[in-house]
Design a protein around this motif. Structure first.
Motif, PDB file in Angstrom:
ATOM      1  N   GLY A 104       0.784  -1.229   0.000  1.00 54.88           N
ATOM      2  CA  GLY A 104       0.000   0.000   0.000  1.00 54.88           C
ATOM      3  C   GLY A 104       0.809   1.268   0.000  1.00 54.88           C
ATOM      4  O   GLY A 104       0.242   2.366  -0.041  1.00 54.88           O
ATOM      5  N   LYS A 105       2.125   1.179   0.015  1.00 56.57           N
ATOM      6  CA  LYS A 105       2.973   2.364   0.049  1.00 56.57           C
ATOM      7  C   LYS A 105       3.178   2.927  -1.352  1.00 56.57           C
ATOM      8  O   LYS A 105       3.166   2.211  -2.351  1.00 56.57           O
ATOM      9  CB  LYS A 105       4.345   2.034   0.651  1.00 56.57           C
ATOM     10  N   ILE A 106       3.402   4.239  -1.402  1.00 59.02           N
ATOM     11  CA  ILE A 106       3.796   4.912  -2.633  1.00 59.02           C
ATOM     12  C   ILE A 106       5.286   5.212  -2.518  1.00 59.02           C
ATOM     13  O   ILE A 106       5.720   5.917  -1.602  1.00 59.02           O
ATOM     14  CB  ILE A 106       3.034   6.230  -2.848  1.00 59.02           C
ATOM     15  N   ALA A 107       6.068   4.649  -3.421  1.00 57.20           N
ATOM     16  CA  ALA A 107       7.521   4.817  -3.384  1.00 57.20           C
ATOM     17  C   ALA A 107       7.998   5.511  -4.650  1.00 57.20           C
ATOM     18  O   ALA A 107       7.456   5.288  -5.735  1.00 57.20           O
ATOM     19  CB  ALA A 107       8.217   3.472  -3.226  1.00 57.20           C
ATOM     20  N   VAL A 108       9.016   6.323  -4.507  1.00 59.11           N
ATOM     21  CA  VAL A 108       9.681   6.958  -5.639  1.00 59.11           C
ATOM     22  C   VAL A 108      11.140   6.548  -5.607  1.00 59.11           C
ATOM     23  O   VAL A 108      11.800   6.666  -4.566  1.00 59.11           O
ATOM     24  CB  VAL A 108       9.559   8.496  -5.588  1.00 59.11           C
ATOM     25  N   VAL A 109      11.645   6.063  -6.733  1.00 58.23           N
ATOM     26  CA  VAL A 109      13.069   5.732  -6.864  1.00 58.23           C
ATOM     27  C   VAL A 109      13.639   6.614  -7.965  1.00 58.23           C
ATOM     28  O   VAL A 109      13.350   6.417  -9.152  1.00 58.23           O
ATOM     29  CB  VAL A 109      13.288   4.241  -7.199  1.00 58.23           C
ATOM     30  N   ILE A 110      14.423   7.596  -7.568  1.00 60.64           N
ATOM     31  CA  ILE A 110      15.079   8.487  -8.530  1.00 60.64           C
ATOM     32  C   ILE A 110      16.334   7.782  -9.028  1.00 60.64           C
ATOM     33  O   ILE A 110      17.229   7.466  -8.251  1.00 60.64           O
ATOM     34  CB  ILE A 110      15.445   9.830  -7.881  1.00 60.64           C
ATOM     35  N   GLY A 111      16.386   7.547 -10.317  1.00 62.90           N
ATOM     36  CA  GLY A 111      17.461   6.728 -10.861  1.00 62.90           C
ATOM     37  C   GLY A 111      17.112   5.258 -10.713  1.00 62.90           C
ATOM     38  O   GLY A 111      17.915   4.467 -10.224  1.00 62.90           O
ATOM     39  N   GLY A 112      15.916   4.899 -11.143  1.00 61.37           N
ATOM     40  CA  GLY A 112      15.396   3.559 -10.892  1.00 61.37           C
ATOM     41  C   GLY A 112      15.363   2.664 -12.109  1.00 61.37           C
ATOM     42  O   GLY A 112      14.506   1.785 -12.211  1.00 61.37           O
ATOM     43  N   HIS A 113      16.281   2.863 -13.045  1.00 65.76           N
ATOM     44  CA  HIS A 113      16.311   2.056 -14.268  1.00 65.76           C
ATOM     45  C   HIS A 113      17.648   1.337 -14.351  1.00 65.76           C
ATOM     46  O   HIS A 113      18.692   1.955 -14.503  1.00 65.76           O
ATOM     47  CB  HIS A 113      16.135   2.961 -15.493  1.00 65.76           C
ATOM     48  N   GLY A 114      17.642   0.007 -14.228  1.00 67.04           N
ATOM     49  CA  GLY A 114      18.873  -0.769 -14.326  1.00 67.04           C
ATOM     50  C   GLY A 114      19.734  -0.656 -13.082  1.00 67.04           C
ATOM     51  O   GLY A 114      19.522   0.211 -12.221  1.00 67.04           O
ATOM     52  N   GLY A 115      20.698  -1.550 -12.957  1.00 65.16           N
ATOM     53  CA  GLY A 115      21.648  -1.505 -11.855  1.00 65.16           C
ATOM     54  C   GLY A 115      20.984  -1.539 -10.498  1.00 65.16           C
ATOM     55  O   GLY A 115      19.945  -2.182 -10.291  1.00 65.16           O
ATOM     56  N   ILE A 116      21.574  -0.821  -9.555  1.00 63.40           N
ATOM     57  CA  ILE A 116      21.067  -0.803  -8.184  1.00 63.40           C
ATOM     58  C   ILE A 116      19.665  -0.201  -8.130  1.00 63.40           C
ATOM     59  O   ILE A 116      18.762  -0.740  -7.489  1.00 63.40           O
ATOM     60  CB  ILE A 116      22.036  -0.029  -7.272  1.00 63.40           C
ATOM     61  N   GLY A 117      19.457   0.915  -8.817  1.00 62.40           N
ATOM     62  CA  GLY A 117      18.142   1.562  -8.775  1.00 62.40           C
ATOM     63  C   GLY A 117      17.041   0.691  -9.337  1.00 62.40           C
ATOM     64  O   GLY A 117      15.933   0.633  -8.788  1.00 62.40           O
ATOM     65  N   GLY A 118      17.332  -0.009 -10.415  1.00 63.11           N
ATOM     66  CA  GLY A 118      16.342  -0.913 -10.986  1.00 63.11           C
ATOM     67  C   GLY A 118      16.015  -2.058 -10.059  1.00 63.11           C
ATOM     68  O   GLY A 118      14.851  -2.467  -9.940  1.00 63.11           O
ATOM     69  N   ALA A 119      17.050  -2.587  -9.390  1.00 59.24           N
ATOM     70  CA  ALA A 119      16.825  -3.678  -8.436  1.00 59.24           C
ATOM     71  C   ALA A 119      15.993  -3.202  -7.257  1.00 59.24           C
ATOM     72  O   ALA A 119      15.121  -3.927  -6.764  1.00 59.24           O
ATOM     73  CB  ALA A 119      18.168  -4.237  -7.945  1.00 59.24           C
ATOM     74  N   VAL A 120      16.244  -1.967  -6.796  1.00 58.16           N
ATOM     75  CA  VAL A 120      15.450  -1.408  -5.700  1.00 58.16           C
ATOM     76  C   VAL A 120      13.997  -1.245  -6.118  1.00 58.16           C
ATOM     77  O   VAL A 120      13.072  -1.628  -5.391  1.00 58.16           O
ATOM     78  CB  VAL A 120      16.039  -0.053  -5.248  1.00 58.16           C
ATOM     79  N   ALA A 121      13.775  -0.674  -7.298  1.00 62.95           N
ATOM     80  CA  ALA A 121      12.407  -0.452  -7.774  1.00 62.95           C
ATOM     81  C   ALA A 121      11.654  -1.776  -7.906  1.00 62.95           C
ATOM     82  O   ALA A 121      10.499  -1.897  -7.472  1.00 62.95           O
ATOM     83  CB  ALA A 121      12.434   0.285  -9.110  1.00 62.95           C
ATOM     84  N   ASP A 122      12.292  -2.780  -8.479  1.00 59.79           N
ATOM     85  CA  ASP A 122      11.647  -4.087  -8.638  1.00 59.79           C
ATOM     86  C   ASP A 122      11.323  -4.708  -7.283  1.00 59.79           C
ATOM     87  O   ASP A 122      10.236  -5.273  -7.094  1.00 59.79           O
ATOM     88  CB  ASP A 122      12.552  -5.030  -9.436  1.00 59.79           C
ATOM     89  N   ARG A 123      12.265  -4.633  -6.342  1.00 62.46           N
ATOM     90  CA  ARG A 123      12.054  -5.249  -5.035  1.00 62.46           C
ATOM     91  C   ARG A 123      10.932  -4.553  -4.279  1.00 62.46           C
ATOM     92  O   ARG A 123      10.089  -5.213  -3.644  1.00 62.46           O
ATOM     93  CB  ARG A 123      13.349  -5.206  -4.213  1.00 62.46           C
ATOM     94  N   PHE A 124      10.894  -3.225  -4.325  1.00 65.01           N
ATOM     95  CA  PHE A 124       9.846  -2.491  -3.626  1.00 65.01           C
ATOM     96  C   PHE A 124       8.469  -2.836  -4.196  1.00 65.01           C
ATOM     97  O   PHE A 124       7.500  -3.005  -3.450  1.00 65.01           O
ATOM     98  CB  PHE A 124      10.088  -0.984  -3.732  1.00 65.01           C
ATOM     99  N   ALA A 125       8.389  -2.937  -5.536  1.00 72.19           N
ATOM    100  CA  ALA A 125       7.109  -3.295  -6.148  1.00 72.19           C
ATOM    101  C   ALA A 125       6.713  -4.716  -5.766  1.00 72.19           C
ATOM    102  O   ALA A 125       5.540  -4.989  -5.481  1.00 72.19           O
ATOM    103  CB  ALA A 125       7.203  -3.153  -7.658  1.00 72.19           C
ATOM    104  N   ALA A 126       7.673  -5.622  -5.736  1.00 69.75           N
ATOM    105  CA  ALA A 126       7.383  -6.999  -5.344  1.00 69.75           C
ATOM    106  C   ALA A 126       6.895  -7.083  -3.905  1.00 69.75           C
ATOM    107  O   ALA A 126       6.160  -8.010  -3.538  1.00 69.75           O
ATOM    108  CB  ALA A 126       8.623  -7.871  -5.524  1.00 69.75           C
ATOM    109  N   GLU A 127       7.294  -6.101  -3.092  1.00 67.90           N
ATOM    110  CA  GLU A 127       6.882  -6.063  -1.687  1.00 67.90           C
ATOM    111  C   GLU A 127       5.583  -5.298  -1.490  1.00 67.90           C
ATOM    112  O   GLU A 127       5.194  -5.025  -0.364  1.00 67.90           O
ATOM    113  CB  GLU A 127       7.986  -5.439  -0.830  1.00 67.90           C
ATOM    114  N   GLY A 128       4.899  -4.941  -2.585  1.00 66.40           N
ATOM    115  CA  GLY A 128       3.563  -4.379  -2.482  1.00 66.40           C
ATOM    116  C   GLY A 128       3.427  -2.902  -2.740  1.00 66.40           C
ATOM    117  O   GLY A 128       2.312  -2.363  -2.699  1.00 66.40           O
ATOM    118  N   ALA A 129       4.529  -2.199  -3.010  1.00 64.90           N
ATOM    119  CA  ALA A 129       4.457  -0.754  -3.228  1.00 64.90           C
ATOM    120  C   ALA A 129       4.056  -0.430  -4.664  1.00 64.90           C
ATOM    121  O   ALA A 129       4.285  -1.208  -5.592  1.00 64.90           O
ATOM    122  CB  ALA A 129       5.805  -0.109  -2.926  1.00 64.90           C
ATOM    123  N   THR A 130       3.457   0.743  -4.832  1.00 62.47           N
ATOM    124  CA  THR A 130       3.349   1.358  -6.149  1.00 62.47           C
ATOM    125  C   THR A 130       4.590   2.222  -6.309  1.00 62.47           C
ATOM    126  O   THR A 130       4.794   3.171  -5.540  1.00 62.47           O
ATOM    127  CB  THR A 130       2.082   2.214  -6.266  1.00 62.47           C
TER     128      THR A 130
END
Length: 239
Positions: free
Chosen positions: A4-30
């Motif tokens: 239910g959380k809203i998350a923003v990942v600045i620099g979220g494409h590929g590499g570390i940022g992409g992995a963070v964005a994918d993991r957060f979404a997998a954990e239920g965030a938009t």
């Protein structure tokens, strides 16, 4: 952990940022994941959603417009991760004004205004995770400007943790060491082997391991941690 959380990942494409964005979404965030190279769109990632947005974080007008879009679409940001950054080799005798300005503009200036934009629409109890580097604490030849930007990130986290404590917004840093991303894959085998030899665990980090640390700092699992830095470096700068 982020349902239910809203998350923003600045620099979220590929590499570390992409992995963070994918993991957060997998954990239920938009998750709104920004990048200069993103192909805009939305995909389901398990329990959450990943919304890619093309934004140049160093363009403050574009960054401000992005946060206004987030405010209009979902009304708030619960979690902010700032990962956008760059590194270039230049020893003291070769550092130019352009080299200095470009690295500080993205690694420090953009990070500051991303934090300002997010906290303007962040409810009490939110979390900010800044992606630093062990480069802030070690003197790597040729990366003095980059290391200085990451030291600034560490300093901002301390100050903002203090400033935002009354709103129960926590601010922490995840500090990777050498990480096996596409950028590192471009390095020679000799360079990769040399770096690995400097790491007590004998290998570079995986982007997913850095993402796990970011998830911990973003979630309620770290509810009494603020102003801290969590190294994810296999012990490279710790022992």
């Amino acid at each position: 952990m982020l349902s239910g959380k809203i998350a923003v990942v600045i620099g979220g494409h590929g590499g570390i940022g992409g992995a963070v964005a994918d993991r957060f979404a997998a954990e239920g965030a938009t998750v709104y994941a920004t990048s200069r190279h993103a192909q805009e769109g939305e995909v389901d990632r398990g329990a959450g959603k990943l919304r890619a947005r093309r934004v140049d974080a160093a363009d403050l007008a574009a960054l401000g417009a992005f946060f206004e879009t987030v405010r209009h679409e979902v009304g708030r940001v619960d979690v902010l991760v700032v990962n956008a950054g760059m590194a270039e080799f230049a020893t003291l005798d070769a550092i130019s004004e352009d080299h200095f300005d470009r690295i500080f503009d993205l690694n420090v200036r953009a990070l500051l205004f991303a934090a300002r934009g997010a906290t303007a629409i962040m409810p009490d109890g939110g979390s900010i995770v800044l992606v630093g580097s062990i480069a802030a604490a070690i003197g790597t030849k040729g990366y003095g400007v980059y290391g200085a930007t990451k030291a600034a990130v560490r300093s901002f986290a301390r100050t903002w943790a203090n400033e935002l404590a009354s709103r129960n917004i926590r601010v922490n840093v995840v500090a990777p060491g050498p990480t096996d991303t596409a950028m590192m894959a471009a390095a020679s085998e000799e360079v990769r082997a040399t770096l690995s030899q400097l790491i007590p665990l004998g290998r570079m980090a995986r982007a997913e391991e850095v993402a796990s640390a970011a998830l911990f700092l973003a979630s309620d699992q770290s509810s009494f941690i603020t102003g801290a830095e969590l190294p994810v470096d296999g012990g490279m700068a710790q022992v």
